[in-house]
Write an enzyme that holds these catalytic residues in place. Structure first.
Site, short mmCIF file in Angstrom:
data_model
loop_
_atom_site.label_atom_id
_atom_site.label_comp_id
_atom_site.label_asym_id
_atom_site.label_seq_id
_atom_site.Cartn_x
_atom_site.Cartn_y
_atom_site.Cartn_z
CE LYS A 128 -18.83 -59.12 35.65
NZ LYS A 128 -19.91 -58.51 35.87
CB CYS A 161 -21.38 -42.99 30.46
SG CYS A 161 -20.92 -43.10 28.75
CB SER A 166 -20.40 -46.83 38.96
OG SER A 166 -19.79 -48.06 39.66
CD GLU A 191 -24.06 -57.86 38.14
OE1 GLU A 191 -23.67 -57.59 37.40
OE2 GLU A 191 -23.81 -57.41 39.44
NE ARG A 192 -27.04 -53.71 38.01
CZ ARG A 192 -26.73 -52.34 38.32
NH1 ARG A 192 -27.61 -51.44 37.69
NH2 ARG A 192 -25.49 -52.35 38.69
#
Ligand code: NAD
Length: 498
Positions: free
Chosen positions: A173, A281, A226, A176-177
């Protein structure tokens, strides 16, 4: 408008969901596509195809599974440029940076091509009279991966390559960006010889994640994103009895000792602070010079470099830093800059006014530098995830060490020094998962493992390296007796080999 769907059982499918979200070109602000947001129906279909495909794949011997990854590595190399262009078109990072994103993922595909060796178990001959004991690593069944926007190639590959090489089927998954590259990665793995259904990609947001977390046929979940969502995924998946690893946000410090080579330290901070517009990150967002003179020299070395940094769209090969991923990300970073000013930090370089002709609607923020930042400020305590570097000055080494030690996050940290004693002491005492010594972005290579400490990681096994094989398999230990002539009779005490 182009609609991006899902990849289930080896086919591109639009899905049944009525919900969509927009995908942007971050450099221009234009909408380039819409992506379908899956709900439970698509997750059910993907899991059903994974459940059907997994036993045959697990029964395929490891050498044959490895060959699929050898082919895959060749295909990824063949497609490298096209993938990099597709990636930067949706993410905004420069083409060179996008190649690094793909390469760091490809290296994990190379690593798992050694899976016959990695899956070897242990064996003890003669653990007792006529007794041999051996352990084997078996796949879990169906695993799932939920990934962030900032590494659309690398992080999906870190998850599905070891999971699949170990004999699992997989549901990815992605964010979505930036949904296009993960779909292409799945197509290429099929072209490399993976049977349909072993890797499925389902696009979506929270509803898709919740359907993954609730699905009884998904045995393990790997998450990167996040910290608030990592905590949520960890708690939900664990409550459902799944194996789970969840990696969260970061606030990475780089300590600059007085003896460090200042040019090298400043160059390192430029790449680590502003590369990928700070959307990594492992980006360095806090520089800690030790001693007033070191601080003055560092800020003096950084300012002209920042002012000379070439900010622009990925389509311009001269660009060194691109835009942020969305308008919301841009606005969030601008709010942090306001908050830094309001809370008393000294704005040494202001990126707020950045404009580029022809790209006025792009999601750009210019590189920004704050000096005299303190521990209480929000810009220090929170992850900004943008091109904002904070200088927190320390009087001495112990004070500098205390800053990352006390910080909530524990992903990466670096020290720049010429002194071996200090570097060794630092690496030993620091409570952070990945440490760089004169290396600003210490992302371990594929055959070591990647993972932070504290609020940067939930769960107990890291990504890639041998940890990933442990995460995606479970151990079975067999105790076998072939007595040939030994007669023990019934024994009612706890069996021992004594
Ligand atoms: P994010 O947490 O917003 O999203 C990550 C994933 O969670 C996406 O797939 C998204 O669709 C899903 N998601 C979002 N909101 C959700 C919700 N309410 N419930 C369930 N699922 C939800 O993260 P992002 O903005 O895509 O990525 C940036 C973050 O990821 C930063 O904090 C960064 O530090 C972190 N990150 C960490 C690592 C690491 O290895 N520790 C690596 C890369 C990025």
């Amino acid at each position: 408008m182009r609609t991006i769907g899902h990849f289930i059982a080896g086919n591109h499918v639009p899905g049944s969901a009525a919900a969509f979200t927009e995908v942007f070109n971050p450099a221009t602000g234009e909408i380039t596509a819409r992506v379908a947001l899956a709900g439970g129906a698509e997750i059910d279909a993907a899991v059903a195809s994974a459940v059907a495909a997994q036993p045959i794949w697990a029964a395929t011997n490891p050498q044959r599974r490895a060959r699929v990854f050898f082919n895959y590595v060749a295909l990824l190399n063949r497609e490298m440029h096209a993938l990099a262009e597709l990636l930067s078109f949706e993410h905004g990072k420069t083409i060179e940076d996008a190649r690094g994103d793909i390469l760091r993922g490809l290296e994990v595909a190379e690593f798992v091509a050694g899976v016959p060796h990695l899956l070897k178990g242990e064996f003890t001959e003669g653990a007792g009279p006529g007794i041999d004991m051996y352990s084997m690593r078996q796949p879990l069944g169906v695993g799932a991966g939920i990934t962030p926007f900032n590494f659309p190639a690398m992080i999906p590959l870190w998850m599905f390559a070891p999971a699949i090489a170990a004999g699992n089927a997989f549901i990815l998954k992605p964010s979505e960006r930036a949904p296009s590259v993960p779909l292409r990665l799945a197509e290429l793995l099929l072209e490399a010889g993976l049977p349909p259904g072993v890797l499925n990609v389902v696009n979506g947001g929270k509803a898709a994640v919740d359907a993954v977390l609730a699905h009884p046929d998904i045995a393990a979940v790997s998450f990167v994103g996040s910290t608030p969502i990592a905590r949520y995924v960890y708690a939900q998946a664990a409550a459902g009895g799944k194996r789970v690893q969840a990696f969260g946000g970061a606030k990475n410090h780089m300590i600059v000792m007085p003896d460090a080579d200042m040019d090298k330290a400043a160059d390192a901070l430029m790449g680590a602070g502003y590369g990928s517009a700070g959307e990594r990150c492992m980006a360095v967002s806090v520089a800690v010079p030790v001693g007033r003179d070191t601080g003055d020299r560092l800020v003096a070395a950084l300012k002209p470099r920042i002012e000379a940094l070439r900010v622009g769209p990925a389509s311009d090969p001269a660009s060194e830093m691109g835009p942020l991923v969305t308008r919301e990300a841009q606005q969030r970073v601008l709010r942090y800059i306001e908050s830094g000013i309001a809370q008393g930090a000294e704005l040494a370089v202001d990126g707020r006014g950045f404009r580029l002709q022809g790209y006025e609607h792009g999601f750009f923020v210019g590189p920004t530098l704050f000096d005299h930042v303190t521990e209480e400020m929000d810009i220090y305590r929170e992850e900004i995830f943008g091109p904002v570097l904070s200088v927190v000055r320390a009087d001495n080494y112990e004070q500098a060490l205390g800053l990352p030690m006390r910080h909530a996050y524990g992903n990466g940290v670096a020290i720049f020094t010429r002194d071996g004693d200090t570097a060794r002491d630092f690496a030993s005492r620091i409570n952070i998962g990945m440490v760089g010594i004169n290396v600003p972005v210490p992302v371990p290579l594929a055959y070591h493992s990647f993972g932070g400490w504290k609020a940067s990681s939930f769960g107990d096994l890291n990504q890639h390296g041998t940890d990933s094989i442990r995460f995606w398999t479970r151990t079975k230990t067999v105790t076998a007796r072939w007595p040939s002539g030994i007669r023990n009779g019934a024994q009612y005490q706890m069996p021992t080999m004594a």
